[in-house]
Design a protein around this motif. Structure first.
Motif, PDB file in Angstrom:
ATOM      1  N   LEU A  47      -3.408 -22.522 -11.913  1.00 31.34           N
ATOM      2  CA  LEU A  47      -4.092 -22.181 -10.659  1.00 31.34           C
ATOM      3  C   LEU A  47      -3.204 -22.297  -9.423  1.00 31.34           C
ATOM      4  O   LEU A  47      -3.619 -21.908  -8.335  1.00 31.34           O
ATOM      5  N   GLN A  48      -1.998 -22.826  -9.569  1.00 29.63           N
ATOM      6  CA  GLN A  48      -1.093 -22.923  -8.428  1.00 29.63           C
ATOM      7  C   GLN A  48      -0.675 -21.529  -7.985  1.00 29.63           C
ATOM      8  O   GLN A  48      -0.350 -20.685  -8.812  1.00 29.63           O
ATOM      9  N   SER A  49      -0.703 -21.293  -6.684  1.00 31.28           N
ATOM     10  CA  SER A  49      -0.273 -19.981  -6.198  1.00 31.28           C
ATOM     11  C   SER A  49       1.226 -19.838  -6.447  1.00 31.28           C
ATOM     12  O   SER A  49       1.986 -20.792  -6.330  1.00 31.28           O
ATOM     13  N   GLY A  50       1.621 -18.660  -6.795  1.00 29.25           N
ATOM     14  CA  GLY A  50       3.026 -18.391  -7.041  1.00 29.25           C
ATOM     15  C   GLY A  50       3.493 -18.733  -8.442  1.00 29.25           C
ATOM     16  O   GLY A  50       4.651 -18.528  -8.782  1.00 29.25           O
ATOM     17  N   THR A  51       2.607 -19.260  -9.268  1.00 24.93           N
ATOM     18  CA  THR A  51       2.970 -19.605 -10.637  1.00 24.93           C
ATOM     19  C   THR A  51       3.203 -18.340 -11.447  1.00 24.93           C
ATOM     20  O   THR A  51       2.398 -17.406 -11.408  1.00 24.93           O
ATOM     21  N   LEU A  52       4.317 -18.309 -12.169  1.00 18.57           N
ATOM     22  CA  LEU A  52       4.578 -17.222 -13.106  1.00 18.57           C
ATOM     23  C   LEU A  52       3.655 -17.428 -14.292  1.00 18.57           C
ATOM     24  O   LEU A  52       3.772 -18.427 -15.012  1.00 18.57           O
ATOM     25  N   LEU A  53       2.700 -16.531 -14.469  1.00 19.25           N
ATOM     26  CA  LEU A  53       1.726 -16.695 -15.539  1.00 19.25           C
ATOM     27  C   LEU A  53       2.397 -16.512 -16.894  1.00 19.25           C
ATOM     28  O   LEU A  53       3.268 -15.668 -17.065  1.00 19.25           O
ATOM     29  N   PRO A  54       1.968 -17.303 -17.875  1.00 15.93           N
ATOM     30  CA  PRO A  54       2.574 -17.190 -19.206  1.00 15.93           C
ATOM     31  C   PRO A  54       2.138 -15.925 -19.919  1.00 15.93           C
ATOM     32  O   PRO A  54       1.062 -15.377 -19.654  1.00 15.93           O
ATOM     33  N   LYS A  55       3.000 -15.479 -20.802  1.00 13.14           N
ATOM     34  CA  LYS A  55       2.704 -14.324 -21.646  1.00 13.14           C
ATOM     35  C   LYS A  55       1.650 -14.697 -22.694  1.00 13.14           C
ATOM     36  O   LYS A  55       0.761 -13.911 -23.006  1.00 13.14           O
ATOM     37  N   LEU A  56       1.772 -15.912 -23.225  1.00 14.63           N
ATOM     38  CA  LEU A  56       0.857 -16.425 -24.239  1.00 14.63           C
ATOM     39  C   LEU A  56       0.618 -17.913 -23.991  1.00 14.63           C
ATOM     40  O   LEU A  56       1.496 -18.607 -23.497  1.00 14.63           O
ATOM     41  N   ILE A  57      -0.569 -18.376 -24.388  1.00 16.99           N
ATOM     42  CA  ILE A  57      -0.890 -19.797 -24.352  1.00 16.99           C
ATOM     43  C   ILE A  57      -1.129 -20.252 -25.783  1.00 16.99           C
ATOM     44  O   ILE A  57      -1.886 -19.618 -26.526  1.00 16.99           O
ATOM     45  N   PHE A  58      -0.478 -21.350 -26.161  1.00 15.73           N
ATOM     46  CA  PHE A  58      -0.669 -21.951 -27.477  1.00 15.73           C
ATOM     47  C   PHE A  58      -1.427 -23.256 -27.275  1.00 15.73           C
ATOM     48  O   PHE A  58      -1.025 -24.096 -26.474  1.00 15.73           O
ATOM     49  N   LEU A  59      -2.519 -23.437 -28.011  1.00 15.45           N
ATOM     50  CA  LEU A  59      -3.420 -24.566 -27.796  1.00 15.45           C
ATOM     51  C   LEU A  59      -3.674 -25.326 -29.086  1.00 15.45           C
ATOM     52  O   LEU A  59      -4.130 -24.745 -30.076  1.00 15.45           O
ATOM     53  N   ASP A  60      -3.396 -26.629 -29.059  1.00 14.38           N
ATOM     54  CA  ASP A  60      -3.738 -27.494 -30.189  1.00 14.38           C
ATOM     55  C   ASP A  60      -5.241 -27.775 -30.132  1.00 14.38           C
ATOM     56  O   ASP A  60      -5.796 -28.002 -29.060  1.00 14.38           O
ATOM     57  N   LEU A  61      -5.886 -27.755 -31.288  1.00 19.42           N
ATOM     58  CA  LEU A  61      -7.327 -28.021 -31.337  1.00 19.42           C
ATOM     59  C   LEU A  61      -7.652 -29.502 -31.224  1.00 19.42           C
ATOM     60  O   LEU A  61      -8.744 -29.868 -30.838  1.00 19.42           O
ATOM     61  N   HIS A  62      -6.717 -30.359 -31.602  1.00 22.13           N
ATOM     62  CA  HIS A  62      -7.012 -31.788 -31.699  1.00 22.13           C
ATOM     63  C   HIS A  62      -6.277 -32.576 -30.625  1.00 22.13           C
ATOM     64  O   HIS A  62      -5.412 -33.394 -30.919  1.00 22.13           O
ATOM     65  N   LEU A  63      -6.652 -32.333 -29.392  1.00 20.73           N
ATOM     66  CA  LEU A  63      -6.085 -33.072 -28.267  1.00 20.73           C
ATOM     67  C   LEU A  63      -6.838 -34.384 -28.110  1.00 20.73           C
ATOM     68  O   LEU A  63      -8.063 -34.426 -28.277  1.00 20.73           O
ATOM     69  N   VAL A  64      -6.125 -35.441 -27.792  1.00 17.89           N
ATOM     70  CA  VAL A  64      -6.753 -36.743 -27.601  1.00 17.89           C
ATOM     71  C   VAL A  64      -7.756 -36.661 -26.450  1.00 17.89           C
ATOM     72  O   VAL A  64      -7.422 -36.217 -25.354  1.00 17.89           O
ATOM     73  N   GLY A  65      -8.994 -37.050 -26.726  1.00 19.93           N
ATOM     74  CA  GLY A  65     -10.024 -37.102 -25.690  1.00 19.93           C
ATOM     75  C   GLY A  65     -10.634 -35.768 -25.297  1.00 19.93           C
ATOM     76  O   GLY A  65     -11.492 -35.716 -24.432  1.00 19.93           O
ATOM     77  N   THR A  66     -10.185 -34.680 -25.919  1.00 19.49           N
ATOM     78  CA  THR A  66     -10.693 -33.354 -25.559  1.00 19.49           C
ATOM     79  C   THR A  66     -10.945 -32.545 -26.817  1.00 19.49           C
ATOM     80  O   THR A  66     -10.114 -32.520 -27.717  1.00 19.49           O
ATOM     81  N   ASP A  67     -12.077 -31.901 -26.862  1.00 16.08           N
ATOM     82  CA  ASP A  67     -12.358 -30.991 -27.966  1.00 16.08           C
ATOM     83  C   ASP A  67     -11.629 -29.678 -27.702  1.00 16.08           C
ATOM     84  O   ASP A  67     -11.783 -29.089 -26.632  1.00 16.08           O
ATOM     85  N   GLY A  68     -10.834 -29.240 -28.648  1.00 16.73           N
ATOM     86  CA  GLY A  68     -10.055 -28.017 -28.488  1.00 16.73           C
ATOM     87  C   GLY A  68     -10.896 -26.785 -28.241  1.00 16.73           C
ATOM     88  O   GLY A  68     -10.485 -25.868 -27.532  1.00 16.73           O
ATOM     89  N   ARG A  69     -12.091 -26.772 -28.795  1.00 15.70           N
ATOM     90  CA  ARG A  69     -12.976 -25.622 -28.582  1.00 15.70           C
ATOM     91  C   ARG A  69     -13.403 -25.544 -27.123  1.00 15.70           C
ATOM     92  O   ARG A  69     -13.461 -24.470 -26.533  1.00 15.70           O
ATOM     93  N   GLU A  70     -13.703 -26.707 -26.545  1.00 12.02           N
ATOM     94  CA  GLU A  70     -14.052 -26.750 -25.120  1.00 12.02           C
ATOM     95  C   GLU A  70     -12.864 -26.335 -24.264  1.00 12.02           C
ATOM     96  O   GLU A  70     -13.022 -25.629 -23.268  1.00 12.02           O
TER      97      GLU A  70
END
Length: 156
Positions: A47-70
């Protein structure tokens, strides 16, 4: 050297940050990887202005304290970045996870490979497909690969 493409990895294992970044650099030294341990920091970055947006995002499903689906839902609902393909990158070979994440908007599902050479090979294929604007990628090691590919193509 000018950065050709940026990729974003959200994974709470710092070793994965290093391996993933090294693999991208080995594929092409003009690739950059931004790594985050949680989705909140990744979203702040996006969300930072001027950030070069990534071509792809890779997401782990099993993040500590966070449900990957959420986390996936949050990324896909984010205004201004919802068009960026999110590929699930996880240790879970559970077919239900694959189907559920696809229905939530993932562009692909990769079970983390055990060897660095395999990671590099998988990333090369994904980048090649994304360069050709193929919108879905499910690695053949994913459970029920053919059915998932059919599902992926039918969702759009």
């Amino acid at each position: 050297m000018k950065v050709r493409s940026t990729f974003l990895l959200i994974d709470d294992e710092l070793e994965e940050h290093l391996l993933f970044s090294m693999a991208l650099q080995d594929i092409n030294s003009s690739y950059a990887c931004r790594c985050f341990s949680n989705v909140e920091n990744a979203i702040d970055y996006l969300l930072q202005s001027g950030t070069l947006l990534p071509k792809l995002i890779f997401l782990d499903l099993h993040l500590v304290g966070t449900d990957g689906r959420e986390s996936l839902k949050m990324l896909k609902e984010l205004e201004g970045t919802s068009h960026i393909p999110v590929i699930v990158y996880t240790t879970s070979p559970n077919p239900e996870d694959v189907i559920e994440t696809r229905l939530l908007g993932s562009a692909g599902y990769i079970v983390k490979p055990g060897a660095y050479a395999n990671l590099k090979e998988i990333l090369q294929k994904i980048i090649k497909y994304s360069d050709q604007q193929v919108v879905h990628f499910f690695h053949k090691r994913a459970p029920h690969y053919r059915q998932l590919l059919e599902l992926a193509l039918s969702v759009n």
